[in-house]
Design a protein around this motif. Structure first.
Motif, PDB file in Angstrom:
ATOM      1  N   LEU A  43       0.879  -1.166   0.078  1.00 24.35           N
ATOM      2  CA  LEU A  43       0.059  -0.074   0.056  1.00 24.35           C
ATOM      3  C   LEU A  43       0.831   1.223   0.010  1.00 24.35           C
ATOM      4  N   ILE A  44       1.912   1.148   0.851  1.00 19.41           N
ATOM      5  CA  ILE A  44       2.860   2.483   0.875  1.00 19.41           C
ATOM      6  C   ILE A  44       3.512   2.548  -0.437  1.00 19.41           C
ATOM      7  N   HIS A  45       3.869   1.541  -0.917  1.00 16.11           N
ATOM      8  CA  HIS A  45       4.759   1.579  -2.464  1.00 16.11           C
ATOM      9  C   HIS A  45       3.746   2.029  -3.368  1.00 16.11           C
ATOM     10  N   ASN A  46       2.478   1.575  -3.274  1.00 13.34           N
ATOM     11  CA  ASN A  46       1.556   2.161  -4.537  1.00 13.34           C
ATOM     12  C   ASN A  46       1.240   3.475  -4.389  1.00 13.34           C
ATOM     13  N   ILE A  47       0.810   4.347  -3.232  1.00 11.47           N
ATOM     14  CA  ILE A  47       0.765   5.379  -2.827  1.00 11.47           C
ATOM     15  C   ILE A  47       2.022   6.326  -3.230  1.00 11.47           C
ATOM     16  N   MET A  48       3.126   5.974  -2.855  1.00 10.96           N
ATOM     17  CA  MET A  48       4.279   6.681  -3.272  1.00 10.96           C
ATOM     18  C   MET A  48       4.510   6.565  -4.895  1.00 10.96           C
ATOM     19  N   GLN A  49       4.359   5.737  -5.486  1.00  5.33           N
ATOM     20  CA  GLN A  49       4.280   5.558  -6.878  1.00  5.33           C
ATOM     21  C   GLN A  49       3.247   6.626  -7.696  1.00  5.33           C
ATOM     22  N   ILE A  50       2.089   6.461  -7.024  1.00 11.16           N
ATOM     23  CA  ILE A  50       1.073   7.380  -7.593  1.00 11.16           C
ATOM     24  C   ILE A  50       1.298   8.936  -7.240  1.00 11.16           C
ATOM     25  N   GLY A  51       1.861   9.163  -6.297  1.00 14.58           N
ATOM     26  CA  GLY A  51       2.348  10.240  -5.891  1.00 14.58           C
ATOM     27  C   GLY A  51       3.368  11.032  -6.810  1.00 14.58           C
ATOM     28  N   ALA A  52       4.354  10.385  -7.026  1.00 11.18           N
ATOM     29  CA  ALA A  52       5.546  10.441  -7.929  1.00 11.18           C
ATOM     30  C   ALA A  52       5.531  10.828  -9.215  1.00 11.18           C
ATOM     31  N   SER A  53       4.521   9.717  -9.743  1.00 11.42           N
ATOM     32  CA  SER A  53       4.434   9.574 -11.085  1.00 11.42           C
ATOM     33  C   SER A  53       3.642  10.696 -11.913  1.00 11.42           C
ATOM     34  N   SER A  54       3.985  10.903 -13.194  1.00 11.78           N
ATOM     35  CA  SER A  54       3.146  11.615 -14.023  1.00 11.78           C
ATOM     36  C   SER A  54       2.465  11.035 -14.881  1.00 11.78           C
ATOM     37  N   ASN A  55       2.596   9.691 -15.103  1.00 12.07           N
ATOM     38  CA  ASN A  55       2.167   9.038 -16.156  1.00 12.07           C
ATOM     39  C   ASN A  55       0.792   8.595 -15.812  1.00 12.07           C
ATOM     40  N   HIS A  56      -0.242   8.416 -16.614  1.00 10.56           N
ATOM     41  CA  HIS A  56      -1.608   8.318 -16.221  1.00 10.56           C
ATOM     42  C   HIS A  56      -1.713   6.779 -15.979  1.00 10.56           C
ATOM     43  N   GLU A  57      -1.267   6.167 -17.050  1.00  6.95           N
ATOM     44  CA  GLU A  57      -1.255   4.555 -16.869  1.00  6.95           C
ATOM     45  C   GLU A  57      -0.549   3.826 -15.663  1.00  6.95           C
ATOM     46  N   THR A  58       0.617   4.398 -15.354  1.00  5.34           N
ATOM     47  CA  THR A  58       1.188   4.122 -14.235  1.00  5.34           C
ATOM     48  C   THR A  58       0.406   4.128 -12.806  1.00  5.34           C
ATOM     49  N   LYS A  59      -0.292   5.415 -12.667  1.00  2.00           N
ATOM     50  CA  LYS A  59      -1.144   5.859 -11.700  1.00  2.00           C
ATOM     51  C   LYS A  59      -2.204   4.939 -11.583  1.00  2.00           C
ATOM     52  N   GLN A  60      -2.784   4.503 -12.857  1.00  2.00           N
ATOM     53  CA  GLN A  60      -4.089   3.634 -12.796  1.00  2.00           C
ATOM     54  C   GLN A  60      -3.568   2.058 -12.423  1.00  2.00           C
ATOM     55  N   ALA A  61      -2.414   1.607 -12.739  1.00  2.00           N
ATOM     56  CA  ALA A  61      -2.025   0.359 -12.587  1.00  2.00           C
ATOM     57  C   ALA A  61      -1.782   0.245 -11.068  1.00  2.00           C
ATOM     58  N   HIS A  62      -1.124   1.370 -10.283  1.00  2.00           N
ATOM     59  CA  HIS A  62      -0.881   1.338  -8.856  1.00  2.00           C
ATOM     60  C   HIS A  62      -2.384   1.539  -8.226  1.00  2.00           C
ATOM     61  N   ALA A  63      -3.318   2.149  -8.603  1.00  2.00           N
ATOM     62  CA  ALA A  63      -4.706   2.411  -7.982  1.00  2.00           C
ATOM     63  C   ALA A  63      -5.143   0.901  -8.044  1.00  2.00           C
ATOM     64  N   PHE A  64      -5.164   0.415  -9.281  1.00  2.00           N
ATOM     65  CA  PHE A  64      -5.767  -1.039  -9.453  1.00  2.00           C
ATOM     66  C   PHE A  64      -5.364  -2.025  -8.387  1.00  2.00           C
ATOM     67  N   SER A  65      -3.913  -1.879  -7.791  1.00  2.00           N
ATOM     68  CA  SER A  65      -3.168  -2.894  -6.935  1.00  2.00           C
ATOM     69  C   SER A  65      -4.040  -2.516  -5.603  1.00  2.00           C
ATOM     70  N   ILE A  66      -4.148  -1.036  -5.361  1.00  2.00           N
ATOM     71  CA  ILE A  66      -4.751  -0.599  -3.953  1.00  2.00           C
ATOM     72  C   ILE A  66      -6.121  -1.250  -3.778  1.00  2.00           C
ATOM     73  N   TYR A  67      -6.885  -1.238  -5.055  1.00  2.00           N
ATOM     74  CA  TYR A  67      -8.302  -1.801  -4.812  1.00  2.00           C
ATOM     75  C   TYR A  67      -8.222  -3.191  -4.371  1.00  2.00           C
ATOM     76  N   LEU A  68      -7.264  -4.032  -4.495  1.00  2.00           N
ATOM     77  CA  LEU A  68      -7.320  -5.351  -4.169  1.00  2.00           C
ATOM     78  C   LEU A  68      -6.546  -5.432  -2.699  1.00  2.00           C
ATOM     79  N   VAL A  69      -5.842  -4.593  -2.496  1.00  2.00           N
ATOM     80  CA  VAL A  69      -4.757  -4.782  -1.164  1.00  2.00           C
ATOM     81  C   VAL A  69      -5.457  -4.412  -0.332  1.00  2.00           C
ATOM     82  N   GLN A  70      -6.287  -3.194  -0.423  1.00  2.00           N
ATOM     83  CA  GLN A  70      -6.874  -2.693   0.784  1.00  2.00           C
ATOM     84  C   GLN A  70      -7.895  -3.645   1.443  1.00  2.00           C
TER      85      GLN A  70
END
Length: 415
Positions: free
Chosen positions: A252-279
């Motif tokens: 969860l921490i890794h995903n939020i860090m990647q979403i916050g640091a990335s400017s790529n939309h697909e990268t953000k969506q991929a890590h958000a997708f991960s959060i949807y299952l890990v939470q």
């Protein structure tokens, strides 16, 4: 692989009749929860700090994460309520075990309900399916992969429960995750390329290498490893669920860090997708941990270990951070390497590779079996079961911290 000895119906010893009868006829009395989950829940504060304060995240993306978090919280409370209810049902079906690490003490005579991981798996699926209504539309690009992920996880829950009931041989267990990962691999629409580390670019001749079917084979092997590694790094109260909670929190921490640091939309969506299952995994596992913490009121069974391992493999694959996921699994990798001689039959492998328990002093002593549990006892000395579990979870947390440190050191130089 829980620290248990399975009990058979109508074969309880006469000398233990009074103890077992009191457990059987009792309702919720023996199924008690600890405050452990509440303590671990405090550690979610850094996660929400990063989500709300540290990073600037788009409103829509943050909204979907919070909706998922709310549903996960509901799943947490539902799991807390359902575990005692399910425990009574499995005891009626004589699905119970005796805690081997408490043999020779009164606690070793108690019937402990088994396979309670099925409750966590069902609640997880309910939460994940309900979330689709709030986040995905019929033409969503991620919907196919999301449902494929749920199919793989659901398949693994079924196979894990079959293993608990039928006691499937090891050679078959190695194949089960491969079969369960097929829906995910068939629906996978992401890239099959890898970035070549900068020091090796001049030798390879390209910065990006397309592996094709080899990459999908790697994903299948990753699912096999994650699923079985949780299963074999076990044997003491709270360890299976505890390691899952620690890894899930790190993810969860890794995903939020990647979403916050990335400017790529697909990268953000991929890590958000991960959060949807890990939470949901994190929340429902916390509820189970409160019952599985020492002294355990329930055993999680292979149902939980297979489910947890497959879920984390799925999010690592679809979130495109499988390398990071493997470093999070560093203690499990060490445990697998230690176990390899026994798993391959080079060294005789007993059914339960557990430490020896001395009922006189209440401490565990490490055996010569190749597991991280036994090696830790041989290195750090004899310990109580609770103290040993805390030590192993601290090692798990240190492994995750090492992963974050390694990523920070190598960023910009290695890739």
């Amino acid at each position: 692989m829980a620290a248990r000895k399975r009990g058979a119906s109508k074969q309880a010893s006469e000398s233990h009749h009074k103890s077992t009868e009191s457990i059987t006829t009792s309702t919720e009395a023996p199924i008690t929860s600890s405050k452990t989950s509440k303590i671990f829940l405090i550690f979610s504060i850094p996660y929400f700090y990063l989500l709300f304060c540290h990073y600037t995240i788009e409103t829509e993306l943050k909204k979907s994460i919070l909706i998922n978090a709310a549903l996960s919280l509901a799943g947490f409370f539902l799991t807390l309520v359902m575990i005692p209810v399910a425990s009574r049902y499995v005891l009626r079906r004589n699905m119970f075990g005796f805690d081997i690490n408490k043999k020779g003490t009164p606690q070793g005579l108690i019937k402990v309900p088994e396979s309670l991981g099925i409750v966590v798996g069902i609640v997880f699926l309910v939460v994940a399916i309900l979330f689709q209504y709030f986040n995905f539309t019929s033409d969503s690009n991620w919907l196919v992969e999301y449902n494929a992920a749920l199919a793989s996880i659901c398949f693994m829950i079924l196979l894990g429960f079959m293993d608990d009931v039928l006691d499937i041989p090891w050679r078959v267990k190695l194949l089960l995750p491969s079969i369960a990962a097929l829906p995910l691999l068939m629906a996978y629409a992401g890239h099959t390329t890898i970035m070549i580390p900068k020091p090796l670019v001049e030798y390879v001749g390209t910065e990006i290498l397309d592996l094709g079917w080899i990459y999908k084979l790697y994903m299948g092997l990753l699912a096999v490893f994650c699923t079985n590694s949780i299963n074999i790094h076990a044997g003491i109260n709270g360890l299976e669920v505890g390691q899952t909670v620690v890894i899930a929190f790190a993810i969860l921490i890794h995903n939020i860090m990647q979403i916050g640091a990335s400017s790529n939309h697909e990268t953000k969506q991929a890590h958000a997708f991960s959060i949807y299952l890990v939470q949901p995994l994190f929340a429902t596992s916390l509820a189970l941990l409160s019952y599985n913490w020492y002294p355990s009121s329930v055993f999680v069974g292979d149902t939980y270990t297979y489910f947890a391992g497959m879920t984390m493999a799925v999010v690592g694959i679809l979130g495109h951070y499988s390398e990071t996921l493997l470093i999070f699994f560093l203690p499990q990798i060490i445990n697998f390497l230690l176990s390899l001689p026994q798993l391959t039959g080079i060294i005789p492998c007993p059914r339960h590779r557990l430490p020896r328990f001395d009922p006189q002093i209440g401490l565990l002593t490490g055996t010569n079996d190749g597991t991280l549990v036994n090696v830790s006892l041989r290195i750090f000395g004899r310990r109580s079961e609770k103290s040993l579990c805390i030590l192993l979870l601290v090692l798990q947390a240190l492994g995750c911290c090492f992963c974050f440190l390694l990523r920070w050191i190598l960023t910009g130089w290695y890739k």
